[in-house]
Scaffold this active site. Structure first.
Site, PDB file in Angstrom:
ATOM      1  N   GLY A 160       0.602  -1.762  -0.095  1.00  0.00           N
ATOM      2  CA  GLY A 160       0.288   0.190  -0.156  1.00  0.00           C
ATOM      3  C   GLY A 160       0.891   1.368   0.632  1.00  0.00           C
ATOM      4  NE  ARG A 177      14.931  16.387  -2.382  1.00  0.00           N
ATOM      5  CZ  ARG A 177      14.981  16.761  -2.309  1.00  0.00           C
ATOM      6  NH1 ARG A 177      15.894  16.230  -0.570  1.00  0.00           N
ATOM      7  NH2 ARG A 177      16.544  17.485  -2.208  1.00  0.00           N
ATOM      8  NE  ARG A 185      -2.132  -4.084  -1.140  1.00  0.00           N
ATOM      9  CZ  ARG A 185      -1.614  -3.626  -0.188  1.00  0.00           C
ATOM     10  NH1 ARG A 185      -0.403  -4.236   0.580  1.00  0.00           N
ATOM     11  NH2 ARG A 185      -2.392  -2.233   0.459  1.00  0.00           N
ATOM     12  CG  ASP A 195       4.771  -6.647   8.962  1.00  0.00           C
ATOM     13  OD1 ASP A 195       6.008  -5.691   9.191  1.00  0.00           O
ATOM     14  OD2 ASP A 195       4.488  -6.514   9.556  1.00  0.00           O
ATOM     15  CB  THR A 218       2.446   0.856   5.911  1.00  0.00           C
ATOM     16  OG1 THR A 218       1.377   0.865   6.213  1.00  0.00           O
ATOM     17  CG2 THR A 218       3.748   0.411   6.730  1.00  0.00           C
ATOM     18  CG  ASP A 232      -1.675  -0.406   8.264  1.00  0.00           C
ATOM     19  OD1 ASP A 232      -2.595   0.581   7.666  1.00  0.00           O
ATOM     20  OD2 ASP A 232      -1.717  -1.628   7.092  1.00  0.00           O
ATOM     21  N   GLY A 256     -10.053  13.859  20.703  1.00  0.00           N
ATOM     22  CA  GLY A 256     -10.396  13.848  22.092  1.00  0.00           C
ATOM     23  C   GLY A 256     -11.909  12.878  21.762  1.00  0.00           C
ATOM     24  CE  LYS A 312     -20.721  16.647  28.059  1.00  0.00           C
ATOM     25  NZ  LYS A 312     -20.716  16.780  29.592  1.00  0.00           N
ATOM     26  CD  GLU A 367      -8.101  -0.885   7.157  1.00  0.00           C
ATOM     27  OE1 GLU A 367      -9.194  -1.203   6.122  1.00  0.00           O
ATOM     28  OE2 GLU A 367      -7.185  -1.887   6.899  1.00  0.00           O
ATOM     29  CD  GLN A 385      -8.068   5.690   6.645  1.00  0.00           C
ATOM     30  OE1 GLN A 385      -8.213   5.855   7.588  1.00  0.00           O
ATOM     31  NE2 GLN A 385      -9.042   5.462   6.428  1.00  0.00           N
TER      32      GLN A 385
HETATM   33  O1  F6P Z   1      -1.408  -1.517   4.200  1.00  0.00           O
HETATM   34  C1  F6P Z   1      -2.301  -0.116   3.601  1.00  0.00           C
HETATM   35  C2  F6P Z   1      -3.951  -0.493   3.782  1.00  0.00           C
HETATM   36  O2  F6P Z   1      -3.800   1.046   3.564  1.00  0.00           O
HETATM   37  C3  F6P Z   1      -4.431  -0.673   5.162  1.00  0.00           C
HETATM   38  O3  F6P Z   1      -4.329  -0.029   6.120  1.00  0.00           O
HETATM   39  C4  F6P Z   1      -5.477  -1.542   4.433  1.00  0.00           C
HETATM   40  O4  F6P Z   1      -6.338  -2.419   4.479  1.00  0.00           O
HETATM   41  C5  F6P Z   1      -4.849  -1.372   3.078  1.00  0.00           C
HETATM   42  O5  F6P Z   1      -3.668  -0.916   2.791  1.00  0.00           O
HETATM   43  C6  F6P Z   1      -5.816  -1.730   1.683  1.00  0.00           C
HETATM   44  O6  F6P Z   1      -5.321  -2.270   0.581  1.00  0.00           O
HETATM   45  P1  F6P Z   1      -5.583  -1.960  -0.837  1.00  0.00           P
HETATM   46  O7  F6P Z   1      -5.227  -0.642  -1.343  1.00  0.00           O
HETATM   47  O8  F6P Z   1      -4.935  -2.550  -1.557  1.00  0.00           O
HETATM   48  O9  F6P Z   1      -7.322  -2.320  -1.120  1.00  0.00           O
END
Ligand code: F6P
Length: 319
Positions: free
Chosen positions: A12, A22, A73, A104, A126, A128, A186, A214, A223, A252
């Site tokens: 990813g 760079r 991938r 990883d 990454t 994550d 928060g 509130k 996720e 993200q």
């Molecule tokens: O490893 C980064 C990540 O964004 C994870 O947070 C997410 O589960 C995964 O890649 C999604 O991968 P793809 O874009 O290949 O579906």
């Protein structure tokens, strides 16, 4: 002696991969090395998409999100014959060492290549933040800031409508994005592997908030853990909060890297080149207690990500 070095990005994408590319290219050229890039990650390596680059290639990429050499991938890289093909491509181009920027999965691919005699160095990138051999991965703080930016905006509308917002963030097997975002925002609740859902505790808290009139509640959810729409309707029934869900998804992963990620990329990239210049070996670089470190690749891939228990307590205390 290492003369020719190739670089790829894999898995990813993460903001800061370009800044790292760079840094590697410039540090390598500075050391008098011939520098190459591999397009399309490990897949491109198997197919021989390799190109020599000079300093001009790195012009104006430090601030760009994504990866200009693209990523992919490749589950097939688990097969030894595919790895052998990749190693052969590197030897066709007389490349002496390969730097892989990724997570990883990328490091496992590099490890497999090292078993075929290729000298490899891995750089953690990454969003994550789930790599065991480093405190922090390139891209994590940028993604965190992106999440905070989105949650800040959601808070405006959530408050206007007195709603409970469930926000799903990425982090496949690691709750760092969720926990750090909850702390930075928060948030009223966080649900992730390290901080699992306790339905009754959550409902009780939301009922109390509702009774106190509130303005709204923010719950951050990692996720792949649960169906947030299902949880949203339960919250609505159990607490009376008008509830909405938002999945932030791949946005993200985008955007210009923070200064912090760019600097981390420069530090890690230059260490990778340093290893290949001074004492070529298959290593993984990382950051520990703000020091740049490196480990033997076989040791590094076995390391487990240190879950942030202290952080969990802090979140609970401040909620
Ligand atoms: O490893 C980064 C990540 O964004 C994870 O947070 C997410 O589960 C995964 O890649 C999604 O991968 P793809 O874009 O290949 O579906």
């Amino acid at each position: 002696m290492i003369r020719k070095i190739a670089i790829l990005t894999s898995g990813g994408d993460a903001p800061g991969m370009n800044a790292c590319l760079r840094a590697c290219i410039r540090a390598g050229l500075y050391q008098g090395k011939e520098m190459y890039v591999v397009y399309d990650g490990l897949r491109g390596l198997v197919e021989g998409e390799i190109q020599q680059v000079n300093k001009d290639f790195t012009q104006d990429i430090i601030n760009r999100g994504g990866t200009i050499i693209r990523s992919a991938r490749l589950p097939e890289f688990k097969q030894d014959e595919v790895v052998a093909q990749a190693a052969e491509k590197l030897s066709d181009f007389e490349i002496d060492a390969l730097i892989g920027i990724g997570g990883d999965g990328t490091f496992k691919g590099l490890q497999a290549l090292s078993r075929h005699g290729v000298t490899v160095v891995g750089i953690p990138a990454t969003i994550d933040n789930d790599v065991g051999s480093t405190d922090e991965t390139i891209g994590f703080t940028t993604a965190l800031n992106t999440i905070c930016d989105c949650v800040d905006k959601l808070k405006d509308t959530s408050g206007s409508h007195q709603r409970c917002s469930l926000i799903e963030v990425m982090g496949r097997e690691c709750g760092d994005l969720a926990m750090f975002a909850a702390l930075a925002e928060g948030a009223e609740g966080v649900i992730c592997i390290e901080h699992p859902l306790k339905e009754e505790v959550l409902f009780k808290k939301l009922r109390k908030m509702k009774a106190q009139n509130k303005s709204h509640a923010i719950i951050i959810v990692s996720e792949n853990l649960l169906d947030i729409n299902e949880l949203a309707s339960k919250i609505a029934t159990e607490t009376g909060f008008d509830t909405r869900t938002e999945v932030l998804g791949r946005l993200q992963r985008g955007g210009s890297p923070t200064a912090h990620d760019r600097i981390l990329a420069a530090r890690l990239g230059s260490r990778a080149i340093d290893i290949l210049v001074k004492q070529p070996a298959s290593r993984i670089v990382g950051v520990k207690n703000n020091e740049i470190v490196d480990y033997d690749i076989n040791e590094a891939v076995e390391m487990k990500h240190r879950h942030t228990h202290g952080l969990r307590d802090l979140i609970d205390m401040l909620q």
